[in-house]
Design an enzyme around this catalytic site. Structure first.
Site, PDB file in Angstrom:
ATOM      1  N   LYS A 112       0.808  -1.368  -0.067  1.00 31.97           N
ATOM      2  CA  LYS A 112       0.024  -0.058  -0.113  1.00 31.97           C
ATOM      3  C   LYS A 112       0.980   1.363   0.187  1.00 31.97           C
ATOM      4  O   LYS A 112       1.726   1.415   0.815  1.00 31.97           O
ATOM      5  CB  LYS A 112      -0.970   0.024   1.143  1.00 31.97           C
ATOM      6  CG  LYS A 112      -2.122   0.825   0.985  1.00 31.97           C
ATOM      7  CD  LYS A 112      -3.009   0.136   2.506  1.00 31.97           C
ATOM      8  CE  LYS A 112      -4.293   1.095   2.219  1.00 31.97           C
ATOM      9  NZ  LYS A 112      -4.980   1.016   3.508  1.00 31.97           N
TER      10      LYS A 112
HETATM   11  C1  E4P Z   1      -8.501   1.603   3.671  1.00 29.26           C
HETATM   12  O1  E4P Z   1      -7.557   1.077   3.217  1.00 29.26           O
HETATM   13  C2  E4P Z   1      -8.266   2.625   4.821  1.00 29.26           C
HETATM   14  O2  E4P Z   1      -7.132   2.041   5.552  1.00 29.26           O
HETATM   15  C3  E4P Z   1      -9.392   2.833   5.328  1.00 29.26           C
HETATM   16  O3  E4P Z   1     -10.547   2.395   4.662  1.00 29.26           O
HETATM   17  C4  E4P Z   1      -9.516   4.370   5.961  1.00 29.26           C
HETATM   18  O4  E4P Z   1     -10.803   4.339   6.608  1.00 29.26           O
HETATM   19  P1  E4P Z   1     -11.053   5.582   7.747  1.00 29.26           P
HETATM   20  O5  E4P Z   1     -11.481   6.967   6.779  1.00 29.26           O
HETATM   21  O6  E4P Z   1     -12.135   5.143   8.429  1.00 29.26           O
HETATM   22  O7  E4P Z   1      -9.916   5.609   8.634  1.00 29.26           O
END
Ligand code: E4P
Length: 218
Positions: free
Chosen positions: A87
């Site tokens: 990522k």
């Molecule tokens: C996705 O890969 C992210 O880790 C995640 O969906 C972020 O979500 P949040 O806005 O609830 O922190």
């Protein structure tokens, strides 16, 4: 649409996996910290534990923000298991790193996407997935789902192969809307996946069926 669960919590991942509809897992540094996972060895071991639990793609985020740092971290992460998806944040060095990873056969998830322009760059760089953050856009009183629709339209028109991974999901309706708007994947908290199950008419209907059966079978 594929279902990923968005957590680093092993018991929630197991519960989602046991449901039989899970296609992968996404994590991020905040989710890892929430579980108290710290230190390189513990972090690597935790990713391995997730890979051993789930048969699907597992996103593991780099901490480095420079090109060389992202490449060396990403290579280490990719060695953990074939399921690992590196990522990478949507920044300039991140785009360069996405291109390097895609040219070297390493799967990627471009994170922190908030605009169609960023989505185009991620696709051009060969990202496997790219993650628009729906809930965080909604939090600013913009419409996160509109962005999913716009990206789906652009990717369809241009023939981009990068998968649209709707992220920052806050509730079951987000999941339904993401499917409607053409997301390829939705990464969700376990509570939102389980929220899809509930309908009062299902509960009332089941109670009636069981009561009718009981009347003649007691
Ligand atoms: C996705 O890969 C992210 O880790 C995640 O969906 C972020 O979500 P949040 O806005 O609830 O922190």
């Amino acid at each position: 649409m594929k279902f990923f669960v968005d957590t680093a919590n092993l018991s929630q991942i197991k519960e989602a996996n046991d449901l039989g509809v899970l296609d992968g897992v996404t994590t991020n540094p905040s989710l890892m910290a929430k579980e108290g996972i710290k230190g390189r060895d513990n972090i690597m071991a935790h990713y391995k534990a997730i890979c051993d639990l789930v048969d699907g793609d597992i996103s593991a985020e780099v901490i480095a923000t420079d090109f060389n740092g992202m490449i060396s971290e990403g290579k280490e992460l990719a060695k953990i298991d074939d399921k690992i998806v590196v990522k990478v944040p949507m920044i300039k060095d991140g785009v360069m790193a996405l291109k390097w990873f895609s040219s070297n056969g390493i799967k990627t998830n471009c994170t922190l996407i908030f605009s169609a322009g960023q989505a185009i760059l991620a696709a051009k760089a060969g990202a496997t997935y790219m993650s628009p953050f729906i809930g965080r856009i909604d939090d600013m009183s913009w419409d996160g789902m509109e962005l999913i629709g716009q990206i789906a339209h652009i990717y369809g028109t241009q023939g981009y192969e990068t998968e649209i991974l709707a992220a920052s999901i806050r509730n079951p309706l987000h999941i339904v809307k993401a499917a409607e708007m053409g997301a390829d994947v939705c990464t969700c908290p376990l509570s939102s996946i389980l929220g899809l199950l509930y309908h009062p008419l299902t509960d009332i209907g089941l109670a009636n069926f069981l009561a009718d059966h009981e009347k003649v079978n007691r």
